[in-house]
Design a protein around this motif. Structure first.
Motif, PDB file in Angstrom:
ATOM      1  N   GLU A 144      52.453 -45.104  68.150  1.00  0.00           N
ATOM      2  CA  GLU A 144      51.438 -45.756  68.978  1.00  0.00           C
ATOM      3  C   GLU A 144      50.044 -45.546  68.395  1.00  0.00           C
ATOM      4  N   ASN A 145      49.755 -44.320  68.006  1.00  0.00           N
ATOM      5  CA  ASN A 145      48.433 -44.018  67.454  1.00  0.00           C
ATOM      6  C   ASN A 145      48.243 -44.615  66.067  1.00  0.00           C
ATOM      7  N   LEU A 146      49.337 -44.712  65.316  1.00  0.00           N
ATOM      8  CA  LEU A 146      49.254 -45.341  64.000  1.00  0.00           C
ATOM      9  C   LEU A 146      48.837 -46.799  64.144  1.00  0.00           C
ATOM     10  N   ALA A 147      49.321 -47.458  65.178  1.00  0.00           N
ATOM     11  CA  ALA A 147      48.969 -48.860  65.414  1.00  0.00           C
ATOM     12  C   ALA A 147      47.565 -49.013  65.993  1.00  0.00           C
ATOM     13  N   ARG A 148      47.194 -48.104  66.879  1.00  0.00           N
ATOM     14  CA  ARG A 148      45.924 -48.231  67.598  1.00  0.00           C
ATOM     15  C   ARG A 148      44.733 -47.662  66.822  1.00  0.00           C
ATOM     16  N   ARG A 149      44.926 -46.533  66.145  1.00  0.00           N
ATOM     17  CA  ARG A 149      43.797 -45.803  65.563  1.00  0.00           C
ATOM     18  C   ARG A 149      44.216 -45.063  64.297  1.00  0.00           C
ATOM     19  N   PRO A 150      44.631 -45.748  63.254  1.00  0.00           N
ATOM     20  CA  PRO A 150      45.124 -45.063  62.051  1.00  0.00           C
ATOM     21  C   PRO A 150      44.087 -44.158  61.400  1.00  0.00           C
ATOM     22  N   GLY A 151      42.799 -44.497  61.519  1.00  0.00           N
ATOM     23  CA  GLY A 151      41.766 -43.682  60.884  1.00  0.00           C
ATOM     24  C   GLY A 151      41.221 -42.579  61.757  1.00  0.00           C
ATOM     25  N   GLN A 152      41.724 -42.471  62.985  1.00  0.00           N
ATOM     26  CA  GLN A 152      41.294 -41.418  63.906  1.00  0.00           C
ATOM     27  C   GLN A 152      41.858 -40.065  63.453  1.00  0.00           C
ATOM     28  N   VAL A 153      41.042 -39.004  63.543  1.00  0.00           N
ATOM     29  CA  VAL A 153      41.516 -37.675  63.191  1.00  0.00           C
ATOM     30  C   VAL A 153      42.610 -37.251  64.166  1.00  0.00           C
ATOM     31  N   ALA A 154      43.738 -36.827  63.642  1.00  0.00           N
ATOM     32  CA  ALA A 154      44.864 -36.374  64.458  1.00  0.00           C
ATOM     33  C   ALA A 154      45.001 -34.856  64.442  1.00  0.00           C
ATOM     34  N   LEU A 155      44.839 -34.257  63.273  1.00  0.00           N
ATOM     35  CA  LEU A 155      44.997 -32.815  63.114  1.00  0.00           C
ATOM     36  C   LEU A 155      43.827 -32.247  62.336  1.00  0.00           C
ATOM     37  N   GLY A 156      43.377 -31.093  62.767  1.00  0.00           N
ATOM     38  CA  GLY A 156      42.332 -30.401  62.030  1.00  0.00           C
ATOM     39  C   GLY A 156      42.595 -28.908  62.017  1.00  0.00           C
ATOM     40  N   SER A 157      42.030 -28.241  61.036  1.00  0.00           N
ATOM     41  CA  SER A 157      42.118 -26.789  60.922  1.00  0.00           C
ATOM     42  C   SER A 157      40.943 -26.351  60.059  1.00  0.00           C
ATOM     43  N   PRO A 158      40.730 -25.050  59.892  1.00  0.00           N
ATOM     44  CA  PRO A 158      39.635 -24.615  59.024  1.00  0.00           C
ATOM     45  C   PRO A 158      39.763 -25.082  57.582  1.00  0.00           C
ATOM     46  N   VAL A 159      40.958 -25.531  57.163  1.00  0.00           N
ATOM     47  CA  VAL A 159      41.123 -25.914  55.751  1.00  0.00           C
ATOM     48  C   VAL A 159      41.587 -27.348  55.553  1.00  0.00           C
ATOM     49  N   ALA A 160      41.836 -28.098  56.615  1.00  0.00           N
ATOM     50  CA  ALA A 160      42.355 -29.458  56.431  1.00  0.00           C
ATOM     51  C   ALA A 160      42.002 -30.336  57.622  1.00  0.00           C
ATOM     52  N   THR A 161      41.826 -31.638  57.334  1.00  0.00           N
ATOM     53  CA  THR A 161      41.635 -32.656  58.364  1.00  0.00           C
ATOM     54  C   THR A 161      42.498 -33.853  58.004  1.00  0.00           C
ATOM     55  N   LEU A 162      43.315 -34.313  58.960  1.00  0.00           N
ATOM     56  CA  LEU A 162      44.240 -35.402  58.692  1.00  0.00           C
ATOM     57  C   LEU A 162      44.110 -36.481  59.766  1.00  0.00           C
ATOM     58  N   THR A 163      44.050 -37.738  59.345  1.00  0.00           N
ATOM     59  CA  THR A 163      44.062 -38.857  60.275  1.00  0.00           C
ATOM     60  C   THR A 163      45.493 -39.149  60.714  1.00  0.00           C
ATOM     61  N   PHE A 210      48.430 -35.807  70.728  1.00  0.00           N
ATOM     62  CA  PHE A 210      49.079 -37.034  70.251  1.00  0.00           C
ATOM     63  C   PHE A 210      49.229 -38.055  71.375  1.00  0.00           C
ATOM     64  N   ILE A 211      49.527 -37.591  72.572  1.00  0.00           N
ATOM     65  CA  ILE A 211      49.761 -38.511  73.686  1.00  0.00           C
ATOM     66  C   ILE A 211      48.477 -39.221  74.100  1.00  0.00           C
ATOM     67  N   VAL A 212      47.341 -38.523  74.072  1.00  0.00           N
ATOM     68  CA  VAL A 212      46.086 -39.151  74.511  1.00  0.00           C
ATOM     69  C   VAL A 212      45.366 -39.861  73.377  1.00  0.00           C
ATOM     70  N   GLY A 213      45.852 -39.716  72.148  1.00  0.00           N
ATOM     71  CA  GLY A 213      45.179 -40.340  71.020  1.00  0.00           C
ATOM     72  C   GLY A 213      43.954 -39.581  70.568  1.00  0.00           C
ATOM     73  N   GLY A 214      43.900 -38.306  70.907  1.00  0.00           N
ATOM     74  CA  GLY A 214      42.819 -37.450  70.436  1.00  0.00           C
ATOM     75  C   GLY A 214      43.254 -36.680  69.207  1.00  0.00           C
TER      76      GLY A 214
END
Length: 543
Positions: free
Chosen positions: A26-45, A247-251
């Protein structure tokens, strides 16, 4: 069981789509460039999470992992941990998140009981895992450290294949995720063994939606700016549930390696965190920090805290964080919650049952107790597959827990005349310390492993408003010269950090029932005055 005709949704998802794969799709379709995961060493859309999970899934398949296989995860909090959970679900395998503090017989049991032959392991846990896996793990995927070969590491790795985690992410064409259903197992979470050996709880994709804090989700929809701040370990349901909530809220989920009371507020605000999940001891540590002008500038708006801090008004006034609370377990998720009900918080209540959840408080014969009286909390849900499927390899425990069509939590609660629930005590013989449930049996087993010990009983003793400490009564051999400090040193090498007893009392014998069991109720009543105290002796359990 009849499913109601009116559809219940969590976020944008109707019941039939309660899977981690559907949330990501759902999030891949709605907001592929939105940040999904972050940590002190990585950020992933979301696009990067999808792509990397597909690549990691291909690598896991190449390493011999097939649909239905169980894969042990012994990693520190990181975006890689989240990717591993997603990738295993993508290929139809089942994750076995494992407490990174496990060692000794506890760890051996988890490996053996789960049936895992492959593990994803942090480099600095590799020696411990290989020492206590009973030789059952055949493939060890190593993250961090020197990932190449095994010749530079201490320990015996003969008969095992060692692979670097990074190589699995670069091992060939990505896979397409297999279709997942609400009833498909997502993971096996091991309980703390409150009534014996730790039991493997088989949890579904749908369970993750139930555990993912639906009350908070309803207030976070369209939540591209929502950041769920994860400081609980990812091997706990709170850590995994926080990821699922994001993931459920798209944040996005921001994953810290560990909780730090001294930097929590500044770190959370720096990353724009809006929601978090805490255990009560974390709240206590935060309240004991020196006052800072920046406290009130914390970006977090809401936090679930179990149990809620008794000084919740002072906590909110200081940090601007509105507290919520709930009751639940690995097996059932958060089935009772306060949501935004301030009355529930003011009463220091767990709240009321969540939508779809049915609760009864019963006596030992499953007969409901009167309002105001404590009874065991038993649970069922109007939607199938949302509570635990079973205890792995333990049909008797499953039958006992699910008797009469209700799941028996083993916890005593009471209900007031307004319908609010309150936690009273544990029916099971458990010890609660630093947010961890400790099995008295597993502590006793390790104490009895010492050659100079012939008897032992472990009990919980109150330490302060929120904490319990572990006290052991130990019977030594008649000719023993064993000291409390020497026994503690022995246990530090065999038990998780949180399970090492604080108090040790040597005794000539233990008070016993006619059947030979220790009378623990009598032992709990004994004063700690004059008892050997590890903290007073200056012994620090290393991390």
């Amino acid at each position: 069981m009849v499913i109601p005709s009116s559809k219940v949704t969590i976020g944008h998802f109707e019941y039939e789509r309660w899977t981690i794969t559907e949330a990501l799709r759902e999030n891949l379709a709605r907001r592929p460039g939105q940040v999904a995961l972050g940590s002190p060493v990585a950020t992933l859309t979301y696009q990067e999470v999808w792509d990397r999970a597909c690549e990691l899934g291909a690598g896991l398949r190449g390493a011999g992992v097939s649909a239905g296989d169980r894969v042990l995860i012994m990693l520190d909090n990181s975006t890689d941990y989240a990717l591993a959970l997603v990738a295993l679900n993508f290929i139809g395998a089942v994750a076995v998140p494992t407490n990174t503090m496990y060692k000794g017989a506890i760890l051996t049991h988890v490996v053996s009981d789960s049936g895992a032959t492959t593990a994803l392991v942090e480099a600095h846990y590799l020696e411990t895992l290989s020492r206590f896996d009973g030789g059952l793990l055949k493939t060890l995927v190593v993250r961090g450290g020197n990932e190449e070969g095994n010749g530079t590491r201490p320990g015996d790795f003969s008969g095992r294949r060692l692979l670097p985690f990074t190589a699995l992410q670069l091992s060939g064409p990505a896979i397409e995720p297999v279709e997942r259903h609400v009833w498909d197992p997502l993971l096996i979470g091991y309980t703390s063994g409150t009534t014996g050996k730790s039991k493997g709880v088989v949890l579904t994709n749908a369970h993750m939606f139930q555990a993912a804090d639906p009350d908070t989700i309803q207030g976070m929809l369209g939540g591209e700016d929502e950041v769920v701040y994860i400081v609980c370990p990812m091997f706990h349901i709170l850590g995994i549930g926080g990821m699922a909530t994001a993931f459920i809220v798209g944040g996005s989920a921001y994953i810290e390696e560990r909780f730090s009371a001294s930097t929590f507020i500044t770190d959370a605000t720096r990353v724009g965190a809006t929601h978090t999940l805490l255990v009560a001891t974390m709240g206590e540590f935060l309240m004991h920090q020196p006052l800072r002008d920046s406290d009130a500038e914390c970006s977090i708006r809401t936090a679930y805290m179990n149990p809620v801090h008794s000084k919740h008004k002072e906590f909110t006034a200081r940090f601007g964080i509105v507290l919520r609370s709930s009751f639940g377990s690995t097996e059932v998720g958060g089935v009772i919650a306060t949501g935004a009900d301030q009355t529930a918080i003011d009463r220091i209540s767990c709240g009321k049952p969540r939508p779809g959840v049915q609760i009864r408080l019963v006596d030992e014969h499953d007969i409901e107790v009167p309002v105001g009286e404590p009874g065991e909390c038993i649970v069922r849900h109007i939607y199938p597959w949302t509570l635990c499927l079973s205890y792995l390899h333990d049909s008797q425990a499953t039958a006992n827990a699910w008797r009469n069509g209700w799941f028996h939590t083993g916890d005593l609660l009471r209900q007031d005349s307004d319908g609010y629930y309150y936690f009273v005590d544990r029916v099971k013989d458990a010890i609660r310390r630093r947010g961890e449930n400790v099995s008295s049996m597993e502590v006793e087993r390790e104490v009895l492993a010492h050659e100079e010990v012939v008897g032992c009983a472990a009990v919980a003793v109150d330490a302060d408003e929120f904490e319990q400490e572990i006290k052991i009564f130990v019977v030594r051999r008649p000719d023993s010269t064993l000291t409390e400090a020497a026994l503690t040193a022995f246990l530090i090498d065999r038990l998780p950090r949180y399970a090492v007893p604080r108090f040790v009392r040597f005794a000539e014998d233990l008070p016993r029932t006619p059947t030979g069991k220790a009378r623990k109720a009598e032992l709990r009543r004994e004063s700690n005055e004059g008892c050997w105290d590890r903290e007073a002796a200056g012994i620090v359990v290393p991390r």
